[in-house]
Design an enzyme around this catalytic site. Structure first.
Site, PDB file in Angstrom:
ATOM      1  N   LYS A  55       0.751  -1.017  -0.120  1.00 36.54           N
ATOM      2  CA  LYS A  55       0.120   0.206  -0.058  1.00 36.54           C
ATOM      3  C   LYS A  55       0.999   0.924  -0.088  1.00 36.54           C
ATOM      4  O   LYS A  55       0.621   2.043  -0.803  1.00 36.54           O
ATOM      5  CB  LYS A  55      -0.701  -0.163   1.378  1.00 36.54           C
ATOM      6  CG  LYS A  55      -2.033   1.142   1.581  1.00 36.54           C
ATOM      7  CD  LYS A  55      -2.212   1.535   3.248  1.00 36.54           C
ATOM      8  CE  LYS A  55      -1.274   1.311   3.985  1.00 36.54           C
ATOM      9  NZ  LYS A  55      -0.104   2.760   3.504  1.00 36.54           N
ATOM     10  N   GLN A  99      -4.608  -1.693  10.096  1.00 37.39           N
ATOM     11  CA  GLN A  99      -4.628  -2.262   9.726  1.00 37.39           C
ATOM     12  C   GLN A  99      -5.098  -3.857  10.787  1.00 37.39           C
ATOM     13  O   GLN A  99      -5.196  -3.835  11.643  1.00 37.39           O
ATOM     14  CB  GLN A  99      -3.139  -2.876   9.675  1.00 37.39           C
ATOM     15  CG  GLN A  99      -2.966  -3.701   9.106  1.00 37.39           C
ATOM     16  CD  GLN A  99      -3.652  -4.285   7.146  1.00 37.39           C
ATOM     17  OE1 GLN A  99      -4.085  -2.937   6.223  1.00 37.39           O
ATOM     18  NE2 GLN A  99      -4.391  -5.298   7.088  1.00 37.39           N
ATOM     19  N   ASP A 122     -11.380   3.376   5.157  1.00 35.15           N
ATOM     20  CA  ASP A 122     -11.347   1.946   5.082  1.00 35.15           C
ATOM     21  C   ASP A 122     -13.278   1.645   4.827  1.00 35.15           C
ATOM     22  O   ASP A 122     -13.869   0.632   4.455  1.00 35.15           O
ATOM     23  CB  ASP A 122     -11.296   1.138   5.849  1.00 35.15           C
ATOM     24  CG  ASP A 122     -10.292   0.559   5.279  1.00 35.15           C
ATOM     25  OD1 ASP A 122      -9.964   0.201   4.459  1.00 35.15           O
ATOM     26  OD2 ASP A 122      -9.511  -0.111   6.314  1.00 35.15           O
TER      27      ASP A 122
END
Ligand code: GUN
Length: 295
Positions: A55, A99, A122
């Site tokens: 990422k 994460q 997200d």
């Protein structure tokens, strides 16, 4: 025998990445800074470490300013919340990602709820979940957003099609169902407790599989001509000792039945990071009062 069309996630993601890179450059000129994407990574889960590294690399290549904060696995929940609060207040941070999975002593919901919804790239904050299900503008989780982009590469119109989502996670299954419903599909969600999952899947014109079980879905789960999106990324070691990445769909036999299908790797995987970058640019535009870019 005709084989299903392969839906090439790599090239569709590359096309999206070209457009996000151009938008990031425009934003950098108008804001006087690059859009910032901050990740928090707690502990050292190897699959997560790989995702975070990829990422960061892709975000930098797209012209974003990525930063990853590595925090120890035994961090106190309050210290993690303080770090999120710092990023919420930071003017240069447009997107925040924590994460997952988190260590067991940390409450995932408390952490997700602490992220500023306008920076929640997200799309996991309950406000963004509610916006998605009620058809309001929010931030849409990257992986299911990628699934819809792949489907749109082979379907001009999804309206009226029978869609089945196998899997009900907050990250993929549930938002994928919401997106398919918003695209006017008739949507069924099947999962590990569903009776007759195979027969349910066999009704689907559109089948999205996100269960994390290598090769669970065989050719006999698939309606002839269906479009199949395989979200699974299962790292296994073969009996011969070779490392392999397998999807949730038994790809070769499924390809003989489906009309279109994503490969693993090279299907949904490349879309996730490209869509995360798109979300960061959207968040940056909204925070600075600019219109949404059209990707
Ligand atoms: N872990 C696996 N996939 C994801 C994702 O898309 N976002 C976050 N935050 N964690 C993940």
């Amino acid at each position: 025998m005709t084989l299903a069309t392969l839906i090439d996630g790599k090239s569709i993601a590359a096309d999206l990445s070209r457009r996000t890179a151009a938008a990031a450059e425009d934003l950098r000129k108008s804001l006087g800074r690059a859009p910032g994407l901050a990740a928090i990574f707690v502990g050292g889960d190897p699959a997560s470490a790989l995702y975070v590294r990829n990422k960061d690399r892709a975000a930098a290549a797209a012209g974003l300013l990525p930063s990853t904060r590595h925090l120890p696995a035994d961090i106190a929940e309050n210290d993690l919340l303080a770090e999120i609060e710092r990023l919420n207040r930071d003017e240069g941070t447009d997107g925040i990602l924590v994460q997952l999975p988190l260590p067991p002593h940390i409450d995932r919901e408390t952490v997700i709820n602490a992220i500023d919804p306008e920076k929640d790239v997200d799309g996991l904050h309950p406000l963004n979940v509610g916006r998605l299900w009620s058809g309001q503008k929010g931030l849409v989780p990257a992986t299911p957003q990628g699934c819809l982009r792949l489907l749109r590469a082979v379907h001009d119109d999804l309206s009226g099609l029978e869609a089945v989502v196998l899997g009900r996670s907050n990250l993929v299954g549930k938002p994928a169902a919401a997106l398919l419903l918003a695209a006017d599909c008739t949507v069924t969600t099947a999962h590990s407790k569903s009776e007759g999952a195979k027969e349910i899947c066999r009704r689907a014109d559109i089948l999205v599989v996100a269960v994390g079980r290598p090769r669970l879905v065989g050719a006999d789960w698939i309606k002839p001509g269906a479009s199949v999106i395989d979200v699974g990324i299962n790292r296994i070691v073969s009996p011969e000792g070779q490392r392999q990445i397998l999807g949730d769909v038994d790809h070769s036999p499924a390809r003989a039945v489906a009309g279109a299908i994503t490969p693993v790797p090279g299907g949904v995987g490349p879309m996730t990071i490209a869509c995360l970058i798109a979300n960061t640019i959207i968040a940056a535009c909204r925070r600075s009062g600019l219109p949404d870019p059209r990707f």
